[in-house]
Design a protein around this motif. Structure first.
Motif, PDB file in Angstrom:
ATOM      1  N   ASP A 144      20.497  -4.563  25.206  1.00  0.00           N
ATOM      2  CA  ASP A 144      19.603  -3.468  25.566  1.00  0.00           C
ATOM      3  C   ASP A 144      19.277  -3.452  27.051  1.00  0.00           C
ATOM      4  O   ASP A 144      19.143  -2.373  27.650  1.00  0.00           O
TER       5      ASP A 144
ATOM      6  N   LYS B 216      15.319  -0.171  21.356  1.00  0.00           N
ATOM      7  CA  LYS B 216      16.348   0.555  20.597  1.00  0.00           C
ATOM      8  C   LYS B 216      16.189   2.064  20.739  1.00  0.00           C
ATOM      9  O   LYS B 216      17.139   2.821  20.501  1.00  0.00           O
ATOM     10  N   THR B 217      14.996   2.532  21.122  1.00  0.00           N
ATOM     11  CA  THR B 217      14.730   3.968  21.235  1.00  0.00           C
ATOM     12  C   THR B 217      14.873   4.481  22.669  1.00  0.00           C
ATOM     13  O   THR B 217      14.783   5.688  22.895  1.00  0.00           O
ATOM     14  N   ILE B 218      15.093   3.604  23.631  1.00  0.00           N
ATOM     15  CA  ILE B 218      15.175   4.005  25.034  1.00  0.00           C
ATOM     16  C   ILE B 218      16.584   4.510  25.338  1.00  0.00           C
ATOM     17  O   ILE B 218      17.565   3.860  24.983  1.00  0.00           O
ATOM     18  N   PRO B 219      16.709   5.657  25.999  1.00  0.00           N
ATOM     19  CA  PRO B 219      18.038   6.198  26.321  1.00  0.00           C
ATOM     20  C   PRO B 219      18.827   5.284  27.260  1.00  0.00           C
ATOM     21  O   PRO B 219      18.258   4.461  27.985  1.00  0.00           O
ATOM     22  N   ASP B 220      20.125   5.468  27.277  1.00  0.00           N
ATOM     23  CA  ASP B 220      21.006   4.711  28.171  1.00  0.00           C
ATOM     24  C   ASP B 220      20.727   5.073  29.634  1.00  0.00           C
ATOM     25  O   ASP B 220      20.380   6.223  29.951  1.00  0.00           O
ATOM     26  N   ASN B 221      20.906   4.102  30.503  1.00  0.00           N
ATOM     27  CA  ASN B 221      20.944   4.329  31.956  1.00  0.00           C
ATOM     28  C   ASN B 221      19.755   5.128  32.493  1.00  0.00           C
ATOM     29  O   ASN B 221      19.927   6.091  33.245  1.00  0.00           O
ATOM     30  N   CYS B 222      18.533   4.703  32.116  1.00  0.00           N
ATOM     31  CA  CYS B 222      17.356   5.458  32.573  1.00  0.00           C
ATOM     32  C   CYS B 222      16.352   4.607  33.338  1.00  0.00           C
ATOM     33  O   CYS B 222      15.395   5.138  33.897  1.00  0.00           O
TER      34      CYS B 222
ATOM     35  N   ARG C 117      22.187  -1.814  28.645  1.00  0.00           N
ATOM     36  CA  ARG C 117      22.351  -0.428  28.215  1.00  0.00           C
ATOM     37  C   ARG C 117      21.355   0.508  28.890  1.00  0.00           C
ATOM     38  O   ARG C 117      21.717   1.608  29.327  1.00  0.00           O
ATOM     39  N   ILE C 118      20.085   0.089  28.983  1.00  0.00           N
ATOM     40  CA  ILE C 118      19.056   0.995  29.510  1.00  0.00           C
ATOM     41  C   ILE C 118      18.998   1.000  31.035  1.00  0.00           C
ATOM     42  O   ILE C 118      18.437   1.917  31.633  1.00  0.00           O
TER      43      ILE C 118
ATOM     44  N   LYS D 195      20.095   1.527  34.851  1.00  0.00           N
ATOM     45  CA  LYS D 195      21.013   2.362  35.620  1.00  0.00           C
ATOM     46  C   LYS D 195      22.054   1.495  36.326  1.00  0.00           C
ATOM     47  O   LYS D 195      21.799   0.317  36.606  1.00  0.00           O
TER      48      LYS D 195
END
Length: 232
Positions: A68, A14-20, A71-72, A74
């Motif tokens: 998730d 939940k704390t990981i940025p999108d597309n990384c 979301r995370i 790329k």
């Protein structure tokens, strides 16, 4: 470079940025301990472990990972998930409609545990769910080398840790094969169920960055010690 977190991955993600994340490569519990009839005790050797471990009794619902993971990752990313036959249908139901491609990769173990009672096949194959969208990173080598099938032994000493012993530790050779195909140097590899850190070792040795999560404190410490010995 690596970053390790001792936590429940469902909280961490939940704390990981999108597309990384460039590649999610992970080995969640198969939940096969529920089918165990108990360890097989043999004279003059260690018992054959049919009970796996207590943590394998914790069922992972693939549907709870879809949001998730998508979301995370790329747009060019890939996902590889080790799984057992009993959960393959759940992974397909949860993820098939979410990605352009849902494929199965087979790891053939050349030294599987013997079939003591000789009443069935040796358990010599494990399944890996493979997910990606169009435009994903893919380092295709030769037709001969790009089969959805890979042969290598299960972990043995000195690669396999004696303490703490992890019953499902995966071989570095297999993990390197997958990472080489599905990512590039400097890419970020994420393993939310990292165990004793074999994915991290393979990532660092291939000049990738690694982020991992493990809820078990004993496994987490072993993972940190292993990775710290590779990358100071």
């Amino acid at each position: 470079m690596f970053k390790l977190i001792n936590d429940d991955c469902f909280n961490l993600m939940k704390t990981i940025p999108d597309n990384c994340i460039d590649l999610i490569l992970t080995d969640p519990p198969y939940n096969i301990a529920q089918y165990s009839t108990g360890n097989i005790f043999l004279p003059k050797r260690k018992p054959i472990n049919n009970d796996i471990a207590n943590w394998d009794k914790n069922s992972i619902n693939p549907h709870n990972l879809v949001y998730d993971f998508k979301r995370i990752l790329k747009p060019t990313g890939n996902i590889f998930i080790f799984t057992g036959y009993n959960k393959l249908g759940q992974w397909h139901e949860a993820f098939d409609k979410e990605f352009d491609t849902f494929q199965i990769f087979i790891w053939h173990k050349t030294n599987p545990p013997p079939k003591i009672y000789k009443n069935g096949f040796l358990n010599s194959c494990e399944l890996i769910v493979c997910l990606w969208n169009k435009g994903h990173t893919w380092n295709f080598s030769t037709q001969k080398e790009m089969h959805n099938f890979f042969e290598c032994p299960i972990c043995s000493y000195p690669e396999r840790l004696k303490s703490p012993y992890h019953p499902t530790q995966k071989p570095i050779k297999l993990l390197k094969h997958l990472i080489s195909i599905a990512s590039n140097p400097k890419d970020l590899i994420f393993d939310p169920f990292m165990g004793v850190g074999s994915t991290g070792i393979a990532s660092l040795e291939l000049n990738r960055r690694f982020a991992g999560c493990e809820i078990n404190k004993t496994y987490f410490k072993a993972c940190f010690d292993r990775l710290n010995s590779v990358y100071h």
